[in-house]
Write an enzyme that holds these catalytic residues in place. Structure first.
Site, short mmCIF file in Angstrom:
data_model
loop_
_atom_site.label_atom_id
_atom_site.label_comp_id
_atom_site.label_asym_id
_atom_site.label_seq_id
_atom_site.Cartn_x
_atom_site.Cartn_y
_atom_site.Cartn_z
N ASP A 42 0.66 10.96 -58.19
CA ASP A 42 1.06 10.15 -59.35
C ASP A 42 2.52 10.47 -59.74
O ASP A 42 3.08 9.85 -60.63
CB ASP A 42 0.10 10.32 -60.53
CG ASP A 42 -0.02 11.75 -61.00
OD1 ASP A 42 0.58 12.66 -60.37
OD2 ASP A 42 -0.73 11.97 -62.01
N SER A 43 3.14 11.42 -59.01
CA SER A 43 4.59 11.62 -59.14
C SER A 43 5.32 10.33 -58.77
O SER A 43 6.52 10.19 -59.05
CB SER A 43 5.06 12.78 -58.25
OG SER A 43 4.55 12.66 -56.95
N ASP A 81 -3.97 10.56 -55.85
CA ASP A 81 -4.16 11.09 -57.20
C ASP A 81 -4.90 10.10 -58.08
O ASP A 81 -4.54 8.92 -58.14
CB ASP A 81 -2.79 11.33 -57.85
CG ASP A 81 -2.35 12.78 -57.78
OD1 ASP A 81 -3.22 13.66 -57.62
OD2 ASP A 81 -1.14 13.04 -57.87
N LYS A 110 -7.55 13.36 -55.72
CA LYS A 110 -7.17 14.62 -56.39
C LYS A 110 -7.19 14.37 -57.88
O LYS A 110 -6.79 13.29 -58.34
CB LYS A 110 -5.77 15.06 -55.93
CG LYS A 110 -5.27 16.31 -56.66
CD LYS A 110 -4.07 16.94 -55.98
CE LYS A 110 -2.74 16.30 -56.28
NZ LYS A 110 -2.36 16.27 -57.71
N GLU A 112 -6.61 16.53 -61.88
CA GLU A 112 -6.01 17.71 -62.51
C GLU A 112 -6.96 18.37 -63.49
O GLU A 112 -7.56 17.69 -64.32
CB GLU A 112 -4.71 17.30 -63.23
CG GLU A 112 -3.64 16.83 -62.28
CD GLU A 112 -2.33 16.48 -62.99
OE1 GLU A 112 -2.20 16.75 -64.19
OE2 GLU A 112 -1.46 15.94 -62.30
N GLU A 179 -0.04 24.71 -58.76
CA GLU A 179 1.33 24.27 -59.04
C GLU A 179 2.00 25.21 -60.04
O GLU A 179 1.48 25.47 -61.13
CB GLU A 179 1.34 22.83 -59.59
CG GLU A 179 2.75 22.35 -59.92
CD GLU A 179 2.90 20.85 -60.09
OE1 GLU A 179 1.94 20.10 -59.84
OE2 GLU A 179 4.00 20.43 -60.47
O1 KIV Z 1 1.80 13.93 -57.90
C1 KIV Z 1 2.21 14.84 -57.15
O2 KIV Z 1 3.23 14.71 -56.48
C2 KIV Z 1 1.46 16.09 -57.11
C3 KIV Z 1 2.04 17.21 -56.32
C4 KIV Z 1 3.20 17.80 -57.05
C5 KIV Z 1 1.04 18.23 -55.99
O3 KIV Z 1 0.44 16.19 -57.70
#
Ligand code: KIV
Length: 263
Positions: A42-43, A81, A110, A112, A179
């Site tokens: 989600d970055s 994510d 994934k 969090e 992280e």
């Molecule tokens: O969204 C992302 O890029 C991440 C990584 C930093 C692990 O969750």
């Protein structure tokens, strides 16, 4: 990479390499590389859409990125994510988000944090979808964490993060992102868990590493945290190419004769 190979990789101390990706063209290149796992993170909200945090991206936007990456890298193991709050409303909405990402081409999701997510993780895993955990600096909680800072500096925080890591494993996560935590804490968690840890800003002792694609390609000169290694000065290379193009057009050297259609 096959998910069944991960325990072997951990046991054999063979590092797992993950990188983020969000678009078809980059995925085509990563698809030909030695990288093991692509994370459609989600970055994307920050590096693809220019937001200050990961909060604005939603499941539909994530699914577009996942589908594009899947078209570019059909053979890579792809983790997506679950975006901000998409797994915190109800189990039914969580499963809709999971379904959307999996139908778009993900092979795992994934999410969090662990507190309050245990039941969702169990349900997702029991539904046949592998879940990667993510603890330490969890960017979706940036406002609660008071910014993007290293986590686990105090003894109580170290103890809490160790418990969270165990709980992720217990809930059924197949791997865990750590992280921005001290190297010694990441090493202790890695030694204790059966599942592999994948670090970002977590030192050298995790079972694998992940970096954001734009960071390792040096595409943003204003962002260089300590844990990022730049493998390319992408910003400079791209800028030079655009400036060269602008010069060539203005001075009339582009298009050349062989770049024109005759007749
Ligand atoms: O969204 C992302 O890029 C991440 C990584 C930093 C692990 O969750």
């Amino acid at each position: 990479m096959n998910i069944l190979k991960l325990p072997e990789r951990k046991a054999g101390h063979e590092k797992i390499v993950m990188v983020t990706c969000y678009d078809y063209t980059s995925a085509r290149i990563i698809g030909q590389s030695d990288v093991d796992i692509i994370l459609v993170g989600d970055s994307a909200a920050m590096v693809m859409h220019g937001f200050d945090t990961t909060l604005p991206i939603d499941t539909a936007m994530m699914a577009h990125h996942v589908a594009a990456v899947r078209r570019g890298a059909p053979d890579k193991f792809l983790v997506a994510d679950l975006p901000f709050l998409s797994y915190r409303k109800s189990l039914s909405e969580t499963m809709q988000a999971v379904a959307e990402l999996m139908r778009a081409g993900a092979q795992a999701v994934k999410l969090e944090g662990i507190a309050g997510n245990e039941e969702s993780i169990r349900h997702i895993v029991q539904s046949g979808v592998p879940v990667m955990g993510h603890i330490g600096l969890t960017p979706q909680s940036v406002h609660q964490l008071g910014g993007f800072h290293v986590q686990g500096g105090s003894q109580p925080d170290r103890t809490r993060l160790k418990t969270e890591a165990r709980d992720c494993q217990q809930a059924g996560c197949f791997a865990l992102v750590l992280e921005c935590v001290p190297e010694s804490l990441a090493a202790e968690i890695t030694a204790e868990l059966r599942i592999p840890t994948i670090g970002i800003g977590a030192g050298a002792d995790t079972d694998g590493q992940v970096l954001v694609m734009h960071d390792l390609l040096g595409l943003n000169p204003d962002f260089k945290p300590k844990f990022v290694r730049r493998y390319l000065d992408g910003n400079l290379l791209w800028l030079d190419a655009f400036n060269q193009y602008a010069r060539d057009v203005r001075e009339g050297s582009f298009p050349a004769r062989e770049e024109r259609y005759a007749g």
